[in-house]
Enzyme design. Structure first.
Site, PDB file in Angstrom:
ATOM      1  N   LYS A 172       0.849  -1.199   0.000  1.00  0.00           N
ATOM      2  CA  LYS A 172       0.000   0.000   0.000  1.00  0.00           C
ATOM      3  C   LYS A 172       0.882   1.246   0.000  1.00  0.00           C
ATOM      4  CE  LYS A 172      -3.181   2.628   3.000  1.00  0.00           C
ATOM      5  NZ  LYS A 172      -4.113   2.575   4.157  1.00  0.00           N
ATOM      6  N   LYS A 176      -9.860  12.786   8.447  1.00  0.00           N
ATOM      7  CA  LYS A 176      -9.395  12.303   9.749  1.00  0.00           C
ATOM      8  C   LYS A 176      -9.348  13.468  10.736  1.00  0.00           C
ATOM      9  CE  LYS A 176      -6.516   8.402   8.258  1.00  0.00           C
ATOM     10  NZ  LYS A 176      -7.309   7.338   8.902  1.00  0.00           N
ATOM     11  N   ASP A 192       1.718   6.209   5.676  1.00  0.00           N
ATOM     12  CA  ASP A 192       0.719   5.263   5.157  1.00  0.00           C
ATOM     13  C   ASP A 192       1.210   4.554   3.873  1.00  0.00           C
ATOM     14  OD1 ASP A 192      -1.695   4.056   5.749  1.00  0.00           O
ATOM     15  OD2 ASP A 192      -2.891   5.446   4.540  1.00  0.00           O
ATOM     16  N   ASP A 240     -12.103   7.183   3.652  1.00  0.00           N
ATOM     17  CA  ASP A 240     -10.915   6.875   4.458  1.00  0.00           C
ATOM     18  C   ASP A 240     -10.539   5.392   4.367  1.00  0.00           C
ATOM     19  OD1 ASP A 240      -8.782   7.441   6.074  1.00  0.00           O
ATOM     20  OD2 ASP A 240      -9.926   7.588   7.939  1.00  0.00           O
ATOM     21  N   ARG A 287      -7.583  -0.245   0.728  1.00  0.00           N
ATOM     22  CA  ARG A 287      -8.113  -1.446   0.089  1.00  0.00           C
ATOM     23  C   ARG A 287      -8.462  -1.188  -1.373  1.00  0.00           C
ATOM     24  NH1 ARG A 287     -12.644  -2.051   4.538  1.00  0.00           N
ATOM     25  NH2 ARG A 287     -10.858  -1.198   5.683  1.00  0.00           N
TER      26      ARG A 287
END
Ligand code: BES
Ligand code: MG
Ligand code: ZN
Length: 491
Positions: free
Chosen positions: A257, A269, A280, A339, A343
């Site tokens: 990712k 967020k 991230d 958010d 995926r």
């Protein structure tokens, strides 16, 4: 940092510092562990204060003899590769505190553990603990700075040089992984990471293809494009290949990712959750440096590393909850929450991998869910797979490297949670429970038949405090795990 090894024939100068490991047992036991060369210590210091507890340290400087660093190994029955790495990390920490840049390490003899394993665990622990990220500090202080320039090991291992050479490559790449993850999202954006990947094509056997926005549009990676909509910076899709075994056509694919900053998008967020979201992309960094390690080691395996890269930003053009986008494999996905972006980008990469690269195994690694942090804290990653062989390999790699993994169930019963009124599936669950499993259940829709595992590293990729050989912030988790995994994989 330089690593070297010698037989256990000691030659020290008075200006040297020597690290000596002693186990926790009877209060006087460690005295026997002191080689005769150190009789001056017993003569001048009452060592009863030192208990030999795991990672306990003491620094004993002498004006007219080598300084001694004592480091505890803990109870003998609890000593293993990971505990040795942690003990060695304590030595590196003490070297930093005392501004020592060269250390002589006497590897302990432990009956139940092979000397080569003792040596490699100590070297890994020291190498990985000797790290700091201070490039943006204008006033350089010693705090948090790596100190050691070299470590010389006195070992009973027969052929230490190739072991240390391998450790330098693998641990060196783990530190580079930390640098990339710690770097600001301003600098370390999709194009910068793609350039870093391109640079690996100089290594023998490595090729790198970077797909830009236009090509990603042409390939119809609708989910990666959806996440990218709010960002000024283009998405990049990196396909790195390492062909290390020309006699085999088997390929192992790693997918990481690569969200270079996760604002959450329209589902922004809140303060308290957004500050560290430059990390991230830790999954992407892990697969990049695992492939680099494999190439530098000339590992006899064939690998792909795939990096779907983009920011998840908030703007007039951002994707919205309630939108529907079509994935690379044709599945339509309703956006329940902007958010849950990781995926989405992984889904396109998984489907691409299976359809275009046709590998024999796919593992994705991602800072995917806050639920994983809630479940495991920062001590182990969670993984899910329908494949028992792959589960076994992952467990073994986690135990060997200390990049620990714990399996969660991928039950069919969870699949109902992703039903959408208007599309094939939605990207968030109807229930708020089992968030980490739901992430994997979503991803499973994009794998038809290939052996596959998903590793959630939301807790392990970044530490809120230093622990053992892993510093605060980026830990480099995954580089050593993935390298070990692919090394043992036979297809
Ligand atoms: N990047 C986050 C997950 C994360 C959280 C990583 C904390 C590291 C530390 C991910 O994109 C995310 O936001 N996940 C959501 C999913 C939810 C909306 C279904 C989460 O966990 O809240
Ligand atoms: Mg998110
Ligand atoms: Zn994210």
């Amino acid at each position: 940092m330089n690593l070297a090894a010698r037989k256990k024939e000691f030659k020290f100068k008075n200006t040297d510092t020597v690290a000596l490991f002693v186990g926790e047992k009877g209060a006087t036991d460690y005295r026997k562990a002191l080689p005769p060369e150190f009789s001056y210590v017993n003569a001048r210091i009452d060592l009863d204060f030192f208990k030999g507890k795991q990672s306990e340290t003491a620094f004993l400087p002498f004006a007219d003899n080598p300084a001694l660093m004592l480091c505890g190994l803990g109870k003998e029955e609890e000593i293993d590769g990971e505990s040795l790495r942690r003990s060695a990390a304590a030595v590196a920490g003490l070297c930093r505190d005392k501004s020592i840049d060269k250390i002589n390490v006497i590897a302990p003899d432990i009956e139940s553990i092979d000397p080569a394993h003792i040596l490699s665990s100590l070297a890994e622990g020291i190498y990985l603990a000797n790290y700091g990220f201070d490039k943006y500090k204008t006033k350089k202080s010693d705090e948090g700075k790596p100190r050691l320039a070299s470590a010389l090991f006195y070992t009973a291992a027969a052929n230490p040089a190739p072991l240390l050479a391998k450790i330098k490559i693998v641990c060196g790449n783990t530190l580079l992984c930390r640098d990339l993850v710690n770097e600001t999202s301003e600098k370390s954006d999709s194009r910068a990471i793609a350039l870093a990947a391109k640079a690996l094509a100089r290594l023998p056997g490595v090729t790198c293809t970077v797909y830009g926005k236009k090509e990603i549009e042409k390939m119809k990676m609708g989910l990666l494009l959806a996440v990218n909509k709010g960002s000024k910076r283009p998405p990049q899709f990196v396909v790195l290949r390492y062909r290390g075994d020309r006699k085999s056509n088997k390929y192992f694919t790693m997918i990481g990712k690569g969200i270079t900053f996760d604002s959450g998008g329209m589902n922004l967020k809140p303060t308290g959750n957004i500050e560290d979201m430059r990390t991230d992309m830790a999954g992407a960094a892990a697969v990049l440096f695992a492939l680099k390690s494999a190439a530098e080691l000339r590992l006899k395996k064939n690998l792909y590393a795939l990096l779907p890269l983009t920011e998840n930003m908030l703007s007039n053009d951002s994707y919205r909850p309630g939108d529907v986008f079509t994935a690379y494999n044709g599945t339509t996905v309703e956006i329940g929450n902007t958010d849950a972006e990781g995926r989405l980008v992984l889904a396109d990469a998984l489907a691409f991998a299976e359809k275009k690269l046709k590998p024999d195994c796919i593992v994705d690694i991602a800072t995917l869910t806050g639920a994983c942090v809630a479940t495991f804290g920062e001590h182990t990653a969670g993984y899910m797979t329908p494949d028992e062989d792959l589960a076994g390999l992952l467990e073994a790699a986690g135990a060997a490297t200390g990049d620990r993994v714990w399996r969660l169930p991928l039950l069919k019963d969870y699949e109902d949670n992703l039903k959408s009124d208007i599309a094939d599936i939605t990207n968030i669950s109807a229930e708020k429970n089992a968030g980490t499993i739901i992430g994997a259940v979503f991803l499973k829709n994009f794998i038809a038949s290939t052996a596959w595992a998903h590793i959630d590293i939301a807790g392990t990729a970044r530490y809120t405090k230093q622990r053992g050989y892993r510093p605060k912030n980026a830990t480099g988790y995954g580089v050593r795990l993935l390298l070990e995994l692919v090394s043992n994989w036979t297809g």
